[in-house]
Design a protein around this motif. Structure first.
Motif, PDB file in Angstrom:
ATOM      1  N   GLN A  15      27.081  81.331 -31.206  1.00 45.94           N
ATOM      2  CA  GLN A  15      28.400  81.238 -31.853  1.00 45.94           C
ATOM      3  C   GLN A  15      28.272  81.367 -33.368  1.00 45.94           C
ATOM      4  OE1 GLN A  15      30.751  77.878 -30.676  1.00 45.94           O
ATOM      5  NE2 GLN A  15      30.228  78.073 -28.520  1.00 45.94           N
ATOM      6  N   ASN A 365      33.461  66.392 -29.788  1.00 44.73           N
ATOM      7  CA  ASN A 365      33.864  67.450 -28.853  1.00 44.73           C
ATOM      8  C   ASN A 365      34.911  66.947 -27.875  1.00 44.73           C
ATOM      9  OD1 ASN A 365      32.260  69.547 -29.852  1.00 44.73           O
ATOM     10  ND2 ASN A 365      30.465  68.813 -28.749  1.00 44.73           N
ATOM     11  N   ILE A 367      37.215  64.460 -25.326  1.00 42.82           N
ATOM     12  CA  ILE A 367      37.043  63.484 -24.240  1.00 42.82           C
ATOM     13  C   ILE A 367      35.710  63.717 -23.508  1.00 42.82           C
ATOM     14  CG2 ILE A 367      39.490  63.012 -23.911  1.00 42.82           C
ATOM     15  CD1 ILE A 367      39.554  64.986 -21.610  1.00 42.82           C
ATOM     16  N   GLY A 415      39.458  68.600 -28.547  1.00 42.15           N
ATOM     17  CA  GLY A 415      40.091  67.417 -29.121  1.00 42.15           C
ATOM     18  C   GLY A 415      39.322  66.843 -30.299  1.00 42.15           C
ATOM     19  N   ASN A 435      35.670  74.947 -32.963  1.00 43.51           N
ATOM     20  CA  ASN A 435      36.341  75.561 -31.805  1.00 43.51           C
ATOM     21  C   ASN A 435      37.659  74.824 -31.565  1.00 43.51           C
ATOM     22  OD1 ASN A 435      34.815  77.756 -30.236  1.00 43.51           O
ATOM     23  ND2 ASN A 435      33.178  76.318 -30.751  1.00 43.51           N
ATOM     24  N   TYR A 438      41.509  74.444 -26.406  1.00 46.38           N
ATOM     25  CA  TYR A 438      41.221  73.686 -25.182  1.00 46.38           C
ATOM     26  C   TYR A 438      41.203  74.586 -23.938  1.00 46.38           C
ATOM     27  CZ  TYR A 438      43.125  69.645 -27.867  1.00 46.38           C
ATOM     28  OH  TYR A 438      43.392  68.672 -28.788  1.00 46.38           O
ATOM     29  N   PHE A 560      30.971  72.606 -15.963  1.00 45.29           N
ATOM     30  CA  PHE A 560      30.463  72.317 -17.310  1.00 45.29           C
ATOM     31  C   PHE A 560      29.427  71.196 -17.269  1.00 45.29           C
ATOM     32  CE2 PHE A 560      30.661  69.817 -21.228  1.00 45.29           C
ATOM     33  CZ  PHE A 560      30.348  70.793 -22.161  1.00 45.29           C
ATOM     34  N   LYS A 563      26.249  72.160 -15.628  1.00 44.72           N
ATOM     35  CA  LYS A 563      25.624  73.319 -16.287  1.00 44.72           C
ATOM     36  C   LYS A 563      25.434  74.482 -15.323  1.00 44.72           C
ATOM     37  CE  LYS A 563      23.308  70.303 -19.557  1.00 44.72           C
ATOM     38  NZ  LYS A 563      24.465  70.276 -20.469  1.00 44.72           N
TER      39      LYS A 563
HETATM   40  N1  COA Z   1      31.989  65.871 -22.756  1.00 49.27           N
HETATM   41  C1  COA Z   1      30.714  65.651 -22.313  1.00 49.27           C
HETATM   42  N2  COA Z   1      29.651  66.291 -22.802  1.00 49.27           N
HETATM   43  C2  COA Z   1      29.882  67.213 -23.745  1.00 49.27           C
HETATM   44  C3  COA Z   1      31.162  67.499 -24.245  1.00 49.27           C
HETATM   45  C4  COA Z   1      32.241  66.774 -23.716  1.00 49.27           C
HETATM   46  N3  COA Z   1      33.482  66.946 -24.162  1.00 49.27           N
HETATM   47  N4  COA Z   1      31.057  68.466 -25.174  1.00 49.27           N
HETATM   48  C5  COA Z   1      29.759  68.768 -25.278  1.00 49.27           C
HETATM   49  N5  COA Z   1      29.043  68.020 -24.405  1.00 49.27           N
HETATM   50  C6  COA Z   1      27.594  68.025 -24.214  1.00 49.27           C
HETATM   51  C7  COA Z   1      27.140  69.225 -23.404  1.00 49.27           C
HETATM   52  O1  COA Z   1      27.188  68.991 -22.023  1.00 49.27           O
HETATM   53  C8  COA Z   1      25.728  69.379 -23.893  1.00 49.27           C
HETATM   54  O2  COA Z   1      24.925  68.456 -23.208  1.00 49.27           O
HETATM   55  P1  COA Z   1      23.327  68.573 -23.171  1.00 49.27           P
HETATM   56  O3  COA Z   1      22.894  68.031 -24.454  1.00 49.27           O
HETATM   57  O4  COA Z   1      22.973  67.748 -22.020  1.00 49.27           O
HETATM   58  O5  COA Z   1      22.981  70.005 -22.986  1.00 49.27           O
HETATM   59  C9  COA Z   1      25.809  68.937 -25.355  1.00 49.27           C
HETATM   60  O6  COA Z   1      26.991  68.166 -25.468  1.00 49.27           O
HETATM   61  C10 COA Z   1      25.921  70.115 -26.286  1.00 49.27           C
HETATM   62  O7  COA Z   1      26.921  70.966 -25.773  1.00 49.27           O
HETATM   63  P2  COA Z   1      26.642  72.497 -25.502  1.00 49.27           P
HETATM   64  O8  COA Z   1      27.753  72.993 -24.651  1.00 49.27           O
HETATM   65  O9  COA Z   1      25.263  72.723 -25.029  1.00 49.27           O
HETATM   66  O10 COA Z   1      26.753  72.963 -26.990  1.00 49.27           O
HETATM   67  P3  COA Z   1      27.297  74.305 -27.541  1.00 49.27           P
HETATM   68  O11 COA Z   1      27.116  74.228 -29.006  1.00 49.27           O
HETATM   69  O12 COA Z   1      26.698  75.430 -26.799  1.00 49.27           O
HETATM   70  O13 COA Z   1      28.876  74.291 -27.205  1.00 49.27           O
HETATM   71  C11 COA Z   1      31.068  73.268 -27.170  1.00 49.27           C
HETATM   72  C12 COA Z   1      29.679  73.349 -27.833  1.00 49.27           C
HETATM   73  C13 COA Z   1      31.789  72.121 -27.793  1.00 49.27           C
HETATM   74  C14 COA Z   1      31.820  74.581 -27.395  1.00 49.27           C
HETATM   75  C15 COA Z   1      30.923  73.031 -25.654  1.00 49.27           C
HETATM   76  O14 COA Z   1      30.039  71.943 -25.470  1.00 49.27           O
HETATM   77  C16 COA Z   1      32.235  72.665 -25.006  1.00 49.27           C
HETATM   78  O15 COA Z   1      33.001  73.535 -24.667  1.00 49.27           O
HETATM   79  N6  COA Z   1      32.482  71.349 -24.798  1.00 49.27           N
HETATM   80  C17 COA Z   1      33.652  70.874 -24.112  1.00 49.27           C
HETATM   81  C18 COA Z   1      34.800  70.711 -25.071  1.00 49.27           C
HETATM   82  C19 COA Z   1      35.999  70.257 -24.301  1.00 49.27           C
HETATM   83  O16 COA Z   1      36.574  71.002 -23.540  1.00 49.27           O
HETATM   84  N7  COA Z   1      36.353  68.982 -24.447  1.00 49.27           N
HETATM   85  C20 COA Z   1      37.363  68.399 -23.602  1.00 49.27           C
HETATM   86  C21 COA Z   1      38.753  68.631 -24.054  1.00 49.27           C
HETATM   87  S1  COA Z   1      39.135  67.629 -25.453  1.00 49.27           S
END
Ligand code: COA
Length: 580
Positions: A15, A365, A367, A415, A435, A438, A560, A563
């Motif tokens: 990214q 990141n 909830i 969020g 980012n 949602y 998600f 993984k």
């Molecule tokens: N809940 C639980 N775990 C989360 C999280 C969330 N909202 N957001 C990130 N994580 C965790 C990932 O599972 C990952 O875990 P790991 O360390 O075991 O691998 C770690 O945080 C890093 O996330 P990752 O996805 O590997 O990082 P990235 O930089 O590639 O992507 C995001 C970052 C934020 C784009 C992606 O993690 C994501 O889409 N997260 C969900 C965001 C979301 O939809 N939140 C809920 C709505 S508010």
């Protein structure tokens, strides 16, 4: 230049490369590697001038790399080779490390060098480094390599022959036999190195209560002592475990997957242990919030001294610093409530500027999808979590007696990005990727984003950002009005820089006027449309997302947290080269 980014996942580094190339006028497209044939097809379609692979676990097929220059980002210095580069560096306690951009060739990591960059390796977890110092170095090297390629005259340096005097440093996959902690022998420093080298993946395989668990994350504890290996205390969902000469905090656990069983996922350690926990000796609760004002931390939050906590409040004169740092940036119902309590505590203090965040890694990141997935009733837990998040955000929005600053030192999404927007000012470390959407989790979203996002960027840009669901660099975020200040600092320096700017803000002549104007602005906005109305409207849609079992959120969340590998490049990433 038309650049095709080929990656195993659209992860943080991919990214970051994507947004920074786009900011510089290139037209990057993204292809997620799911097999050789789909890659060939993507190459045929995009006709790239250059291929860059920021994070690729598979090999690019020979016919592709022999027809196109294909640059591979290796998270190791010159001469380093192997699949566990950064893991070994942390495991062995390196202070300096680097990133090399190599041309794809056979054997792996042996291609000609287009660029490399060095960086410090402070004592923090691997994924924190990967999103921090390593990402910064990778960007320096990638941008240099792209400039060199664009010049048309640069000749990359072969890793052999008379001009090459770097020793070959090829290392194997770092497996669990090497990562294993010997609790009866390993001192705290070794235990921390092992935990950090395996953080956040794959974790360190260990035994607890007769079962196998992966330990995730490791922070020092400088006061508690006990029999080596003994569990001593819990705090904020983490376990404190004694070593031979001290103790460490382990925030998360993941059960080992049974052969043929479903994928397991990480949870806060005390939640993961569940019913096993009462069998432990009584664990003393430890306060996570010092009530007496202290000096702000000069160094980064992961100092080797002191005791770990995920929420911390400190003061320097008229400025309060409410630091928080949750693994993966995920904020469970319980974490949101504790942060709200800490925020309310901070509001009782006689400060005029309150800084929220300021740590190195993820700001937030949103909830906590893993805790939700593990709940007996995930829909009800989603609801509780978003309500707790909204309570926190609304408290920020109605704070009118001081200025609130979000200090975004690491990436923020969904969020968590909207949480930052609830402050009066948003300061962001250069290199942060936001980012603010949602949609990819199948959610409408709440956190009052329908109020705060258009207020900052306008309705059209808010619509575009949430619909296109693409990452935004700190520089673009500033241009859009999403961010007020971009701070060029190394991850470990960000907190200090924030403290400096916050002191200037608090001492500025216009401060009281701004606070008064803020109060009037809030009253005016409330009269136009009450905050409660935004919340009610957002939550009506979120209720549907959560409680309708046919909504995509449930399958997306499950994929998600477990993984699940992608099967194709998602449509929002194909043909995404246009500017914001
Ligand atoms: N809940 C639980 N775990 C989360 C999280 C969330 N909202 N957001 C990130 N994580 C965790 C990932 O599972 C990952 O875990 P790991 O360390 O075991 O691998 C770690 O945080 C890093 O996330 P990752 O996805 O590997 O990082 P990235 O930089 O590639 O992507 C995001 C970052 C934020 C784009 C992606 O993690 C994501 O889409 N997260 C969900 C965001 C979301 O939809 N939140 C809920 C709505 S508010």
């Amino acid at each position: 230049m038309r650049i095709l980014l080929v990656a195993s996942a659209f992860n943080s580094l991919t990214q970051r490369v994507f947004v920074e190339l786009r900011d510089r006028g290139h037209r990057p497209a993204v292809h997620l590697m799911v097999g050789d044939e789909p890659l060939r097809e993507a190459v045929r379609q995009h006709r790239p001038e250059l291929i860059v692979a920021p994070m690729l676990k598979a090999a690019v097929p020979r016919d592709v790399w022999s027809a196109y220059t294909c640059l591979i980002v290796h998270p190791g210095p010159l001469g380093d080779r192997g699949p566990s580069a950064l893991d070994w560096a942390i495991h062995e306690g390196a202070d300096r490390w680097g990133v090399t951009v190599l041309q794809a060739d056979e054997p792996m990591d042996a291609g000609d060098v287009w660029a490399h960059a060095e960086c410090d390796l402070p004592r923090v977890g691997k994924s924190d480094l990967y999103r921090g110092e390593i990402a910064d170095a990778a960007l320096r090297a990638v941008l240099l390599a792209v400039r060199r390629f664009a010049s048309g005259t640069y000749v990359p340096r072969p890793q052999h022959g008379p001009g090459w005097d770097v020793p070959d440093h090829t290392r194997p996959y770092l497996d669990q036999r090497v990562r294993r902690i010997d609790w009866a022998l390993d001192p705290t420093a070794t235990v921390l190195r092992k935990l950090r080298a395996a953080d956040s993946q794959p974790g360190v395989l260990d035994q607890l209560f007769g079962a196998e668990w992966y330990l995730h994350g490791g922070h020092p504890e400088s006061e508690l002592l006990g029999k080596p290996g003994e569990l001593l205390a819990t705090r904020a969902g983490a376990l404190c475990r004694a070593t031979v000469d001290g103790a460490v905090w382990i925030p998360q656990l993941r059960p080992r997957r049974r052969p043929g069983g479903p994928a397991t996922f990480k949870l806060p350690a005390t939640l993961a242990l569940g019913d096993l926990l009462p069998l432990l000796p009584e664990l003393p609760p430890l306060p996570s919030l010092p009530t007496a004002p202290r000096r702000p931390a000069a160094a980064d939050q992961h100092q080797e001294q002191g005791s770990w906590t995920d929420i911390d409040y400190q003061e320097a004169g008229p400025v309060g610093f409410l630091r928080f740092s949750f693994p993966g940036g995920a904020m469970s119902t319980e974490q949101c409530r504790r942060l709200l309590e800490a925020y309310r505590h901070a509001l009782t203090r006689p400060t005029s500027v309150l800084v929220l965040g300021g740590g190195r890694d993820f700001f937030s990141n949103g909830i906590h999808l893993n805790v939700i997935e593990a709940a007996a009733d995930p829909a009800a837990e989603s609801w509780a979590n978003i309500s707790a998040m909204d309570d926190l955000v609304s408290q920020l929005l109605i704070t009118t007696d001081r200025l609130v600053v979000s200090a975004v030192g690491g990436n923020a999404a969904a969020g968590g990005a909207m949480l930052a927007l609830a402050a009066d000012e948003i300061w962001c470390r250069e290199g942060v990727v936001l980012n603010p959407h949602y949609r990819l989790m199948g959610l409408h979203g709440s956190e009052y984003w329908t109020y705060t996002l258009p207020r900052r960027v306008g309705a059209a840009a808010a619509e575009r950002l949430t619909r296109r669901a693409l990452p935004v660099s700190s520089a673009s975020a500033q241009q859009l009005g999403l961010v007020d200040r971009v701070i060029p600092a190394a991850p470990g320096e960000f907190g200090r820089e924030v403290a400096r700017f916050a002191a200037l803000l608090a001492a500025g002549p216009g401060l009281q006027g701004r606070i008064a104007a803020k109060k009037l602005g809030r009253e005016r906005d409330e009269a136009i449309k009450p905050l409660d109305a935004y919340r009610t409207e957002e939550l009506a849609l979120m209720r549907h997302n959560f409680f309708d079992p046919d909504e995509p959120y449930h399958a997306l969340r499950s994929a998600f947290v477990r993984k699940q590998p992608v099967r194709a490049t998602p449509p929002h990433l194909t043909g995404v080269g246009e500017p914001n």
